[in-house]
Design an enzyme around this catalytic site. Structure first.
Site, PDB file in Angstrom:
ATOM      1  N   GLN A   1       5.252  30.399  11.706  1.00 34.62           N
ATOM      2  CA  GLN A   1       6.601  30.495  11.145  1.00 34.62           C
ATOM      3  C   GLN A   1       7.459  29.338  11.666  1.00 34.62           C
ATOM      4  O   GLN A   1       7.572  29.133  12.878  1.00 34.62           O
ATOM      5  CB  GLN A   1       7.223  31.850  11.516  1.00 34.62           C
ATOM      6  N   ASP A   3      -0.328  28.582   4.240  1.00 35.85           N
ATOM      7  CA  ASP A   3       0.915  27.960   3.782  1.00 35.85           C
ATOM      8  C   ASP A   3       0.627  26.725   2.930  1.00 35.85           C
ATOM      9  O   ASP A   3       1.529  26.206   2.274  1.00 35.85           O
ATOM     10  CB  ASP A   3       1.776  27.542   4.990  1.00 35.85           C
ATOM     11  N   LYS A  55       6.759  39.675   5.782  1.00 29.48           N
ATOM     12  CA  LYS A  55       5.366  39.266   5.547  1.00 29.48           C
ATOM     13  C   LYS A  55       4.390  40.307   6.083  1.00 29.48           C
ATOM     14  O   LYS A  55       3.404  40.645   5.417  1.00 29.48           O
ATOM     15  CB  LYS A  55       5.111  37.897   6.194  1.00 29.48           C
TER      16      LYS A  55
END
Ligand code: NAP
Length: 311
Positions: free
Chosen positions: A97, A120, A53
């Site tokens: 995460q 997200d 990422k």
């Protein structure tokens, strides 16, 4: 005739190029988008994902920073970090995460992320925006699936779509996006009766189950589009043989690495489907591309900059 292979790397490359151009324009206007990634402890898989990422951010010009609280971090410590990131104007997107260590209340931490920075798309407010068709941030993998369908010119409106899997991360938001795009949608899960029969109704079948090669030919209507979201490490010889016997490239990889990545869809499905995403190189590359796109989208929504509609 074999299925058309829907090349996720190519589609993700297109999206990244578009995002890079938008980032360049925003940076010139003094509004460089920024992403903060929070990686708690030392989960090797999470470390690999986060590396991917941050590298993708560099490539498209997004500012990124990584926060690495210790494995022993408490919920309170993480809430303090999130509050700080919520406040900072330089940060447009916050990505926590998962999984978080067991002592941390993950739901509480995710709920603390400002919905405007929730790249997200997991915050209940964004889930609500999606289900009521309001502008918001959409989870990356489902958004990527829709980009694959759209850019491959696969009709969705009026089609029968079946989503196998009902997770909050993949199955449910994918189903919602397909409904919003006017498909007729059925969602399946572990309690579904006659899963192969229900899947066989699909013009578009999305497999997001997490079981290597479970979707076999009998699940697929000839000519259907099959989107394989699964990412499963195959380490057992017998399972390898069931999926990849007679595939010399896979054989070599399996012999040298002791494992290989398999989707939820059996490779023989490519003989009946009309179009199919490969694993690797299908949905996976879209997930990171859409994270980049979401970061730019968050930056624009927050600053009131009009958005480009994607190609
Ligand atoms: P998950 O949270 O484990 O959800 C799996 C879903 O599949 C659940 O709804 C479960 O039903 C259903 N299921 C499991 N076994 C089943 C069976 N035998 N028959 C019917 N349904 C069954 O998984 P997820 O997070 O959605 O991920 C799904 C897969 O996608 C995994 O392989 C994951 O690694 C992969 N993934 C890939 C990407 C990417 O970027 N390509 C991103 C995210 C996830 P119940 O609800 O009844 O338990």
């Amino acid at each position: 005739m074999g299925a058309i292979i829907l090349d996720g790397n190519r589609i993700a490359g297109e999206i990244r190029a578009e995002v890079a151009a938008e980032v360049k324009a925003m940076t010139s206007a003094g509004m460089r988008p920024g992403l903060a990634v929070v990686l708690v402890g030392h989960n090797p898989a999470s470390e690999v994902y986060v590396r991917g990422k941050t590298k993708a951010c560099e490539e498209v010009g997004i500012y990124s920073e990584k926060h690495t609280p210790a494995e022993s971090a408490t919920t309170e410590e993480l809430l303090t970090l999130i509050a700080d990131l919520n406040r900072r104007d330089q940060i447009d997107g916050i990505l926590v995460q998962l999984p978080l260590p067991p002592q941390v209340d993950s739901k509480k931490v995710l709920l603390a992320v400002d919905p405007a920075k929730d790249v997200d798309g997991f915050h209940p407010m964004n889930v609500g925006f999606l289900s009521t068709q309001r502008p918001g941030l959409v989870p990356c993998t489902p958004a990527g699936i829709m980009e694959i369908l759209r850019r491959s010119k696969i009709p969705v409106a009026g089609q029968e779509a079946v989503v196998a899997g009902r997770s909050d991360i993949v199955g449910k938001p994918t189903a919602m996006l397909l409904i919003n795009a006017n498909a007729t949608v059925t969602v399946c899960h572990s309690k579904t009766r006659d899963l192969p029969g229900v899947c066989r109704r699909a013009d578009i079948l999305v497999a997001a189950i997490g079981r290597a090669g479970m979707v076999t030919r009998e699940y697929v209507k000839p000519g259907a589009t099959v989107i394989d979201v699964g990412m499963n490490q195959v380490t057992e010889r017998a399972e390898f043989e069931r999926l990849f016997a007679g595939n010399p490239k896979r054989e070599e990889a399996f012999r040298t690495k002791g494992s290989t990545l398999a989707g939820d869809v059996h490779p023989a499905v490519a003989e009946v489907a009309g179009a199919i995403t490969p694993v690797p190189g299908g949905v996976g590359p879209l997930t990171i591309a859409m994270l980049m796109a979401n970061t730019v989208r968050a930056a624009k929504l927050r600053r009131g900059v009009p958005e480009l509609s994607r190609a």
